[in-house]
Scaffold this motif. Structure first.
Motif, PDB file in Angstrom:
ATOM      1  N   VAL A  14       0.929  -1.182   0.110  1.00 21.10           N
ATOM      2  CA  VAL A  14       0.097  -0.048   0.062  1.00 21.10           C
ATOM      3  C   VAL A  14       0.817   1.334   0.173  1.00 21.10           C
ATOM      4  O   VAL A  14       0.784   2.303  -0.810  1.00 21.10           O
ATOM      5  CB  VAL A  14      -1.026   0.144   1.162  1.00 21.10           C
ATOM      6  N   GLN A  15       2.043   1.041   0.943  1.00 23.73           N
ATOM      7  CA  GLN A  15       2.665   2.350   0.783  1.00 23.73           C
ATOM      8  C   GLN A  15       3.699   2.699  -0.399  1.00 23.73           C
ATOM      9  O   GLN A  15       3.612   3.662  -0.877  1.00 23.73           O
ATOM     10  CB  GLN A  15       3.840   2.174   2.054  1.00 23.73           C
ATOM     11  N   GLN A  16       3.898   1.415  -1.103  1.00 27.91           N
ATOM     12  CA  GLN A  16       4.747   1.506  -2.389  1.00 27.91           C
ATOM     13  C   GLN A  16       3.665   2.230  -3.359  1.00 27.91           C
ATOM     14  O   GLN A  16       4.085   3.174  -3.959  1.00 27.91           O
ATOM     15  CB  GLN A  16       5.216   0.457  -2.857  1.00 27.91           C
ATOM     16  N   LEU A  17       2.491   1.900  -3.352  1.00 29.55           N
ATOM     17  CA  LEU A  17       1.309   2.229  -4.335  1.00 29.55           C
ATOM     18  C   LEU A  17       1.287   3.750  -3.934  1.00 29.55           C
ATOM     19  O   LEU A  17       1.399   4.472  -4.996  1.00 29.55           O
ATOM     20  CB  LEU A  17       0.190   1.574  -4.278  1.00 29.55           C
ATOM     21  N   LEU A  18       0.958   4.278  -2.915  1.00 34.10           N
ATOM     22  CA  LEU A  18       0.796   5.465  -2.401  1.00 34.10           C
ATOM     23  C   LEU A  18       2.101   6.346  -3.055  1.00 34.10           C
ATOM     24  O   LEU A  18       1.751   7.682  -3.639  1.00 34.10           O
ATOM     25  CB  LEU A  18       0.476   5.616  -1.054  1.00 34.10           C
ATOM     26  N   SER A  19       3.368   6.020  -2.738  1.00 34.72           N
ATOM     27  CA  SER A  19       4.400   6.820  -3.175  1.00 34.72           C
ATOM     28  C   SER A  19       4.609   6.795  -4.531  1.00 34.72           C
ATOM     29  O   SER A  19       4.728   7.703  -5.048  1.00 34.72           O
ATOM     30  CB  SER A  19       5.651   5.974  -2.595  1.00 34.72           C
ATOM     31  N   GLU A  20       4.327   5.666  -5.297  1.00 34.99           N
ATOM     32  CA  GLU A  20       4.398   5.500  -6.563  1.00 34.99           C
ATOM     33  C   GLU A  20       3.368   6.737  -7.303  1.00 34.99           C
ATOM     34  O   GLU A  20       3.677   6.974  -8.401  1.00 34.99           O
ATOM     35  CB  GLU A  20       4.384   4.325  -7.288  1.00 34.99           C
ATOM     36  N   ARG A  21       2.186   6.666  -6.781  1.00 33.50           N
ATOM     37  CA  ARG A  21       1.340   7.507  -7.491  1.00 33.50           C
ATOM     38  C   ARG A  21       1.454   8.880  -6.880  1.00 33.50           C
ATOM     39  O   ARG A  21       0.391   9.922  -7.127  1.00 33.50           O
ATOM     40  CB  ARG A  21      -0.231   6.968  -7.025  1.00 33.50           C
ATOM     41  N   ARG A  22       2.445   9.183  -6.319  1.00 30.17           N
ATOM     42  CA  ARG A  22       2.815  10.579  -5.546  1.00 30.17           C
ATOM     43  C   ARG A  22       1.650  11.027  -4.640  1.00 30.17           C
ATOM     44  O   ARG A  22       1.478  12.554  -4.922  1.00 30.17           O
ATOM     45  CB  ARG A  22       3.045  11.486  -6.950  1.00 30.17           C
ATOM     46  N   VAL A  23       1.142  10.362  -3.968  1.00 31.57           N
ATOM     47  CA  VAL A  23      -0.002  10.816  -3.098  1.00 31.57           C
ATOM     48  C   VAL A  23       0.901  11.492  -1.875  1.00 31.57           C
ATOM     49  O   VAL A  23       1.965  10.989  -1.423  1.00 31.57           O
ATOM     50  CB  VAL A  23      -0.746   9.436  -2.411  1.00 31.57           C
ATOM     51  N   GLU A  24       0.382  12.884  -1.712  1.00 33.18           N
ATOM     52  CA  GLU A  24       1.106  13.616  -0.642  1.00 33.18           C
ATOM     53  C   GLU A  24       0.984  12.814   0.829  1.00 33.18           C
ATOM     54  O   GLU A  24       0.109  12.082   0.983  1.00 33.18           O
ATOM     55  CB  GLU A  24       0.405  14.846  -0.606  1.00 33.18           C
ATOM     56  N   VAL A  25       1.880  13.202   1.781  1.00 32.16           N
ATOM     57  CA  VAL A  25       2.123  12.399   2.862  1.00 32.16           C
ATOM     58  C   VAL A  25       0.836  12.641   3.604  1.00 32.16           C
ATOM     59  O   VAL A  25       0.577  11.718   4.335  1.00 32.16           O
ATOM     60  CB  VAL A  25       3.228  13.084   3.684  1.00 32.16           C
ATOM     61  N   LEU A  26       0.180  13.715   3.881  1.00 32.50           N
ATOM     62  CA  LEU A  26      -0.973  13.871   4.710  1.00 32.50           C
ATOM     63  C   LEU A  26      -2.004  13.045   4.255  1.00 32.50           C
ATOM     64  O   LEU A  26      -2.726  12.307   4.977  1.00 32.50           O
ATOM     65  CB  LEU A  26      -1.468  15.322   4.609  1.00 32.50           C
ATOM     66  N   ASP A  27      -2.307  13.017   2.862  1.00 37.54           N
ATOM     67  CA  ASP A  27      -3.153  12.203   2.277  1.00 37.54           C
ATOM     68  C   ASP A  27      -3.027  10.508   2.468  1.00 37.54           C
ATOM     69  O   ASP A  27      -3.710   9.718   2.742  1.00 37.54           O
ATOM     70  CB  ASP A  27      -3.465  12.367   0.889  1.00 37.54           C
ATOM     71  N   ALA A  28      -1.741  10.365   2.443  1.00 36.51           N
ATOM     72  CA  ALA A  28      -1.115   9.056   2.691  1.00 36.51           C
ATOM     73  C   ALA A  28      -1.439   8.405   4.203  1.00 36.51           C
ATOM     74  O   ALA A  28      -1.719   7.452   4.402  1.00 36.51           O
ATOM     75  CB  ALA A  28       0.311   8.741   2.446  1.00 36.51           C
ATOM     76  N   VAL A  29      -1.261   9.384   4.875  1.00 36.12           N
ATOM     77  CA  VAL A  29      -1.382   9.210   6.401  1.00 36.12           C
ATOM     78  C   VAL A  29      -2.994   8.995   6.617  1.00 36.12           C
ATOM     79  O   VAL A  29      -3.357   7.982   7.432  1.00 36.12           O
ATOM     80  CB  VAL A  29      -1.143  10.207   7.276  1.00 36.12           C
ATOM     81  N   ASP A  41      -4.052   5.350  18.965  1.00 35.34           N
ATOM     82  CA  ASP A  41      -2.662   5.452  18.657  1.00 35.34           C
ATOM     83  C   ASP A  41      -2.659   5.446  17.065  1.00 35.34           C
ATOM     84  O   ASP A  41      -1.603   5.545  16.239  1.00 35.34           O
ATOM     85  CB  ASP A  41      -1.684   4.206  19.168  1.00 35.34           C
ATOM     86  N   SER A  42      -3.750   5.170  16.448  1.00 38.41           N
ATOM     87  CA  SER A  42      -3.660   4.934  14.948  1.00 38.41           C
ATOM     88  C   SER A  42      -3.302   6.256  14.079  1.00 38.41           C
ATOM     89  O   SER A  42      -2.507   6.049  13.160  1.00 38.41           O
ATOM     90  CB  SER A  42      -5.196   4.786  14.449  1.00 38.41           C
ATOM     91  N   LEU A  43      -3.349   7.488  14.485  1.00 40.46           N
ATOM     92  CA  LEU A  43      -2.926   8.460  13.562  1.00 40.46           C
ATOM     93  C   LEU A  43      -1.418   8.483  14.027  1.00 40.46           C
ATOM     94  O   LEU A  43      -0.653   8.706  12.748  1.00 40.46           O
ATOM     95  CB  LEU A  43      -3.332   9.931  14.265  1.00 40.46           C
ATOM     96  N   ALA A  44      -0.640   8.231  15.005  1.00 38.85           N
ATOM     97  CA  ALA A  44       0.529   8.325  15.091  1.00 38.85           C
ATOM     98  C   ALA A  44       1.270   7.155  14.374  1.00 38.85           C
ATOM     99  O   ALA A  44       2.431   7.078  13.675  1.00 38.85           O
ATOM    100  CB  ALA A  44       1.053   8.411  16.722  1.00 38.85           C
ATOM    101  N   GLN A  45       0.769   6.077  14.377  1.00 37.46           N
ATOM    102  CA  GLN A  45       1.010   4.744  13.928  1.00 37.46           C
ATOM    103  C   GLN A  45       1.012   4.769  12.490  1.00 37.46           C
ATOM    104  O   GLN A  45       1.988   4.619  11.562  1.00 37.46           O
ATOM    105  CB  GLN A  45       0.241   3.578  14.260  1.00 37.46           C
ATOM    106  N   ALA A  46       0.111   5.601  11.899  1.00 34.62           N
ATOM    107  CA  ALA A  46      -0.017   5.968  10.562  1.00 34.62           C
ATOM    108  C   ALA A  46       1.092   6.599   9.848  1.00 34.62           C
ATOM    109  O   ALA A  46       1.746   6.643   8.768  1.00 34.62           O
ATOM    110  CB  ALA A  46      -1.463   6.435  10.053  1.00 34.62           C
ATOM    111  N   LYS A  47       1.407   7.435  10.586  1.00 33.83           N
ATOM    112  CA  LYS A  47       2.496   8.894  10.526  1.00 33.83           C
ATOM    113  C   LYS A  47       3.682   8.051  10.247  1.00 33.83           C
ATOM    114  O   LYS A  47       4.551   8.229   9.289  1.00 33.83           O
ATOM    115  CB  LYS A  47       2.400   9.976  11.211  1.00 33.83           C
ATOM    116  N   THR A  48       3.871   7.279  11.306  1.00 37.88           N
ATOM    117  CA  THR A  48       5.366   6.575  11.268  1.00 37.88           C
ATOM    118  C   THR A  48       5.512   5.553  10.044  1.00 37.88           C
ATOM    119  O   THR A  48       6.342   5.379   9.517  1.00 37.88           O
ATOM    120  CB  THR A  48       5.346   5.747  12.321  1.00 37.88           C
ATOM    121  N   THR A  49       4.115   4.893   9.977  1.00 42.31           N
ATOM    122  CA  THR A  49       4.295   4.073   8.536  1.00 42.31           C
ATOM    123  C   THR A  49       4.446   4.619   7.515  1.00 42.31           C
ATOM    124  O   THR A  49       5.227   4.177   6.762  1.00 42.31           O
ATOM    125  CB  THR A  49       2.640   3.370   8.626  1.00 42.31           C
ATOM    126  N   VAL A  50       3.869   5.732   7.213  1.00 45.07           N
ATOM    127  CA  VAL A  50       3.760   6.662   5.914  1.00 45.07           C
ATOM    128  C   VAL A  50       5.212   7.027   5.882  1.00 45.07           C
ATOM    129  O   VAL A  50       6.432   6.840   4.882  1.00 45.07           O
ATOM    130  CB  VAL A  50       2.848   7.383   5.803  1.00 45.07           C
TER     131      VAL A  50
END
Length: 70
Positions: A14-29, A41-50
């Motif tokens: 999922v992260q690779q796809l979002l990055s390849e499609r140039r999805v902005e960080v906030l949208d990816a989070v 803790d999902s927001l912090a976890q999502a930010k770290t994952t992205v």
């Protein structure tokens, strides 16, 4: 649905796809948080994952520069 995600590619796919499609960080989070499920803790976890995904090195360095985070 992209093949890697449909075949159980998991969050890395999922992260690779979002990055390849140039999805902005906030949208990816936001997308990542929805996939993880809402929780205390999902927001912090999502930010770290992205920010720690391989395709987001530049964004991670920028985040660290402005926040002083390691």
């Amino acid at each position: 649905m992209p093949a890697a995600v449909g075949r159980g590619g998991g969050m890395a796919a999922v992260q690779q796809l979002l990055s390849e499609r140039r999805v902005e960080v906030l949208d990816a989070v936001v997308v990542t948080r929805e996939l993880l499920g809402a929780g205390p803790d999902s927001l912090a976890q999502a930010k770290t994952t992205v920010l720690t995904s391989p395709g987001r090195g530049r964004e991670l360095r920028t985040h660290q520069q402005f926040t002083g985070a390691p």
